[in-house]
Design a protein around this motif. Structure first.
Motif, mmCIF file in Angstrom:
data_model
loop_
_atom_site.group_PDB
_atom_site.id
_atom_site.type_symbol
_atom_site.label_atom_id
_atom_site.label_comp_id
_atom_site.label_asym_id
_atom_site.label_seq_id
_atom_site.Cartn_x
_atom_site.Cartn_y
_atom_site.Cartn_z
ATOM 1 N N ILE A 1 -20.241 3.526 -20.909
ATOM 2 C CA ILE A 1 -20.356 4.805 -20.189
ATOM 3 C C ILE A 1 -19.718 4.656 -18.810
ATOM 4 O O ILE A 1 -18.920 5.493 -18.373
ATOM 5 N N MET A 2 -20.063 3.541 -18.138
ATOM 6 C CA MET A 2 -19.478 3.267 -16.820
ATOM 7 C C MET A 2 -17.980 3.017 -16.939
ATOM 8 O O MET A 2 -17.184 3.522 -16.150
ATOM 9 N N LEU A 3 -17.604 2.232 -17.945
ATOM 10 C CA LEU A 3 -16.195 1.837 -18.052
ATOM 11 C C LEU A 3 -15.295 3.034 -18.334
ATOM 12 O O LEU A 3 -14.184 3.116 -17.795
ATOM 13 N N LYS A 4 -15.767 3.973 -19.173
ATOM 14 C CA LYS A 4 -14.944 5.161 -19.454
ATOM 15 C C LYS A 4 -14.694 5.938 -18.161
ATOM 16 O O LYS A 4 -13.559 6.336 -17.864
ATOM 17 N N SER A 5 -15.768 6.136 -17.390
ATOM 18 C CA SER A 5 -15.616 6.873 -16.130
ATOM 19 C C SER A 5 -14.698 6.115 -15.179
ATOM 20 O O SER A 5 -13.856 6.706 -14.494
#
Length: 355
Positions: free
Chosen positions: A199-203
């Protein structure tokens, strides 16, 4: 970083027409000194979030100073680009702190590029954008600001503050890189470092695209006509030159362990002064809080933890408790107590008869 901190700058950009000349001069001095102070303070700091927060303060000083020179469009441009790469920087810092079991001290980090490669790539690129690395988002606004300052009629003090602050920005960024991304691994031998928070990496990867491309895009949008800048080659290259010197200094400061605990004690007063934001908390916060805090402390010591408590509520409670326990002990219908009381009663009668 794009909304909370920069709201004041945005308001001043909107009200740029009512800033008169004297106010602008005062604002220029204060903002340049803020930029310098925050950049210097970040070089003496070991808390990851504090370094990024001081870096935001430094960039706010840059925006305010270029705004007080009358270039409100440039200030707004830097506000937008800074919001993009600083948001990414904060996200990377949050991911790192979370993975290191909520450790914020950069001395415990190190060699994270092996354990968290994608996060470190994002952090490195946003750091370079903050430094004004050519063709990233920060370069378009920051370099333009520095060139406009070089062209403007400013005195040597403001000019030097601008370029030294730029050097300090690169300095603490490379120090941060050395402590966290490269260097030795200083965390527990048993750790759960991973790069799997998708979730963090996509953002973060989406923000990374903005950090790389948004500078030129915003430049086309905000300045439809080209800005004419006429400078000699020395001044044109000065920003890049200062950045390179700052990067080298930051690397050397971290590598030669000047800031390790044993060596920083040798010039402890300097470290304390610069790392404490020139005693600003003492002057503004502690001086206001000291008297009421000391008054409440003395009241607490004398009333809640002193003789008043001993002679007052707690003392009464203790004496009544001990008396009632004794009475309960006497009324416990015990044979021994009964006999002892009879003997005492007989002795008392004997004494009365003798009198």
């Amino acid at each position: 970083s794009s909304t909370l901190v920069t709201a004041g700058v945005y308001l001043l950009i909107r009200f740029n027409l009512i800033l008169n000349e004297n106010l602008c001069l005062f604002l220029l001095l204060i903002s340049s000194l803020t930029m310098f102070m925050a950049g210097l303070g970040a070089n003496f700091e070991f808390d990851l979030k504090k370094i990024i927060a001081l870096s935001t303060l430094s960039q706010l000083g840059l925006m305010m100073s270029i705004l007080s020179m009358g270039n409100y469009k440039l200030a707004f441009f830097h506000l937008l680009t800074h919001a993009l790469f600083k948001a990414l920087l904060f996200m990377c810092a949050g991911a790192i702190i979370h993975n290191l079991k909520d450790t914020q001290d950069i001395r415990f980090m190190g060699n994270l590029m092996v354990h968290m490669p994608l996060t470190c790539i994002c952090m490195n690129i946003s750091n370079l954008a903050l430094c004004g690395m050519p063709f990233l988002a920060g370069f378009y606004s920051k370099d333009l600001i520095l060139e406009v300052v070089s062209m403007d009629f400013v005195n040597i003090f403001i000019f030097l503050l601008f370029f030294i602050s730029t050097g300090l920005t690169v300095c603490y960024s490379f120090r941060l890189c050395y402590y966290t991304i490269t260097g030795d691994f200083n965390f527990y031998s048993l750790h759960s470092l991973n790069d799997e928070g998708w979730i963090m990496l996509k953002s973060m990867l989406l923000m990374l695209m903005f950090v790389i491309f948004s500078g030129s895009m915003l430049m086309w949008l905000i300045f439809p006509t080209p800005v004419m800048i006429c400078l000699p080659i020395e001044l044109k290259m000065l920003a890049l030159f200062v950045s390179i010197i700052g990067a080298w200094l930051g690397y050397e400061m971290a590598k030669f362990s000047v800031s390790w605990i044993s060596n920083s004690l040798k010039f402890y007063n300097y470290s304390f002064f610069f790392g404490f934001m020139w005693f600003m908390p003492n002057i503004s916060t502690f001086s206001m809080n000291y008297m009421p805090l000391m008054l409440s402390y003395n009241l607490f010591k004398s009333f809640d933890q002193g003789w008043n408590e001993y002679f007052g509520g707690q003392g009464m409670y203790k004496s009544m408790k001990s008396n009632s326990m004794f009475m309960q002990f006497l009324q416990n219908n015990n044979m021994k107590i009964y006999l002892v009381l009879i003997i005492l009663w007989v002795i008392l009668l004997f004494l009365i008869s003798l009198l």
